[in-house]
Motif scaffolding. Structure first.
Motif, short mmCIF file in Angstrom:
data_model
loop_
_atom_site.label_atom_id
_atom_site.label_comp_id
_atom_site.label_asym_id
_atom_site.label_seq_id
_atom_site.Cartn_x
_atom_site.Cartn_y
_atom_site.Cartn_z
N THR A 1 -5.95 -3.02 -7.93
CA THR A 1 -6.95 -3.06 -6.62
C THR A 1 -7.77 -3.76 -6.21
O THR A 1 -7.97 -4.00 -4.94
N ASP B 1 -2.16 7.30 -5.86
CA ASP B 1 -3.84 6.56 -5.74
C ASP B 1 -4.50 6.77 -6.51
O ASP B 1 -5.16 5.33 -6.84
N GLU B 2 -3.76 7.47 -7.52
CA GLU B 2 -5.04 7.84 -9.46
C GLU B 2 -4.52 6.06 -9.85
O GLU B 2 -5.76 5.62 -9.90
N THR C 1 -6.46 -5.42 -2.25
CA THR C 1 -7.55 -5.54 -1.33
C THR C 1 -7.71 -7.62 -0.89
O THR C 1 -7.76 -7.60 0.24
N GLN D 1 -6.60 3.21 -8.39
CA GLN D 1 -7.63 2.88 -8.41
C GLN D 1 -8.04 3.13 -10.16
O GLN D 1 -9.21 2.34 -10.39
N ASN D 2 -7.21 3.62 -11.73
CA ASN D 2 -7.53 2.91 -12.64
C ASN D 2 -7.27 1.42 -12.92
O ASN D 2 -7.48 1.22 -13.82
N ALA E 1 -7.85 -2.31 -12.22
CA ALA E 1 -8.90 -2.87 -11.55
C ALA E 1 -8.05 -4.04 -10.53
O ALA E 1 -8.37 -4.54 -9.78
N THR F 1 0.70 -1.28 -0.38
CA THR F 1 -0.02 0.31 -0.06
C THR F 1 0.83 1.35 -0.38
O THR F 1 1.96 0.89 0.14
#
Length: 310
Positions: free
Chosen positions: A284, A274-275, A288, A278-279, A281, A128
């Motif tokens: 992300t 972060d951007e 997670t 987020q872009n 998939a 992270t």
């Protein structure tokens, strides 16, 4: 020479296990553990006295018991290898830089109390943004880090900029995701996004002379492993190491520092990181899920310890 011996001539092989018998037999240079592996090892009857002793010392603090057992297994592993062991910080701290640094320093102190210097330990942290910044702080203190659950180039860029010792891109989990999302049962290694991502990271790091090493992880088959021959390190499960040891396929170096890359140097801010996350998939979802999986594995270990305590 066996396929394994040929591979070892160009890549450091790490045993992805906490099983002491397997480490004794395979004699890898380095080893890495996680809560799932520690749970498996501590399920063995011979470790019951160790479990009970730690529970008696910390009857109301299961987290402290788990930390004790983690260092115990790490110490036992280090008695059997010449290199380093990766020791994982509680995944619940993955988004807390300060708490991750604190826990890492506690581990280093505990190892030093066992006579083990910090150079033989890699602190394993999820990739992270907060985890990478914890790694940056620890590396400045001479504490080596292994940033794990790495799925995207943006994570690799940030780790290199932070001066991280080692990163662990998860090849097999990327392949699993690719199969699901492309609705394909089999994917040739030439199209394997996990393999391709490690190659891209390797070339980028070598092009820009980063000292961060790449350790491919989470393999599903020997084809993936051989497609990354020449990578700095590969952490491999005992069953796949055994398969490689029985093979006599010729190994060709697939990764070389001279391969080159045309990727410009990337210094990411938190917002840019972060951007990009987020872009992406895949990154992300897998990051997670990976953190959740590590947390659940730790909770399973905690439940087992609580049952023993009663």
């Amino acid at each position: 020479m066996t396929t394994l011996a040929q591979l070892q001539a160009m890549t450091t092989i790490v045993a992805d296990t906490g099983n002491l018998d397997a480490i004794e037999r395979l004699k890898p240079i380095d080893a890495t553990t996680n809560p799932s592996l520690i749970t498996q090892v501590l399920s063995l009857p011979e470790f019951e006295p160790i479990l009970k002793d730690s529970l008696n010392k910390h009857p109301h603090d299961i987290d402290k018991v788990i930390d004790d057992l983690t260092v115990f297994i790490g110490t036992e592993i280090l008695k059997r290898i010449d290199g380093k062991v990766s020791t994982e910080v509680d995944a619940r701290l993955s988004f807390d830089t300060k708490a991750t640094v604190k826990k890492a320093l506690e581990f280093i102190k505990a190892y030093e109390e066992q006579g083990i210097c910090k150079d033989r330990v890699l602190i394993k942290i999820a990739s992270t943004w907060q985890g990478i910044q914890a790694g940056r702080q620890l590396e400045k203190q001479g504490i080596h880090c292994n940033l794990t659950l790495l799925f995207g180039l943006h994570q690799a860029y940030a780790c290199a900029d932070a001066g991280i010792t080692l990163i662990s891109p998860f090849v097999g989990r990327i392949l699993d995701w690719q199969k699901r999302h492309e609705n394909r049962e089999t994917i040739p290694v030439t199209e394997d996004k996990g393999v391709l991502s490690v190659k891209a990271i390797y070339q980028y790091f070598k092009q820009h002379d980063y000292r961060t090493q790449i350790m491919g992880a989470s393999f599903r088959n020997t084809d993936e492993i051989l497609a990354l021959a020449g990578c700095d390190l590969l952490t491999i499960s005992p069953d796949l190491i055994d398969k490689l040891a029985k093979m006599d396929v010729a190994v060709t170096r697939q990764l070389s520092p001279n391969d080159g890359s045309d990727l410009p140097k990337q210094i990411l801010t938190k917002d840019a990181f972060d951007e990009q996350l987020q872009n992406d998939a895949m990154s992300t979802e897998l990051l997670t899920n990976g953190i959740d999986g590590f947390i659940k594995a730790r909770e399973a270990l905690a439940d087992r310890l609580r049952s023993l305590a009663h």
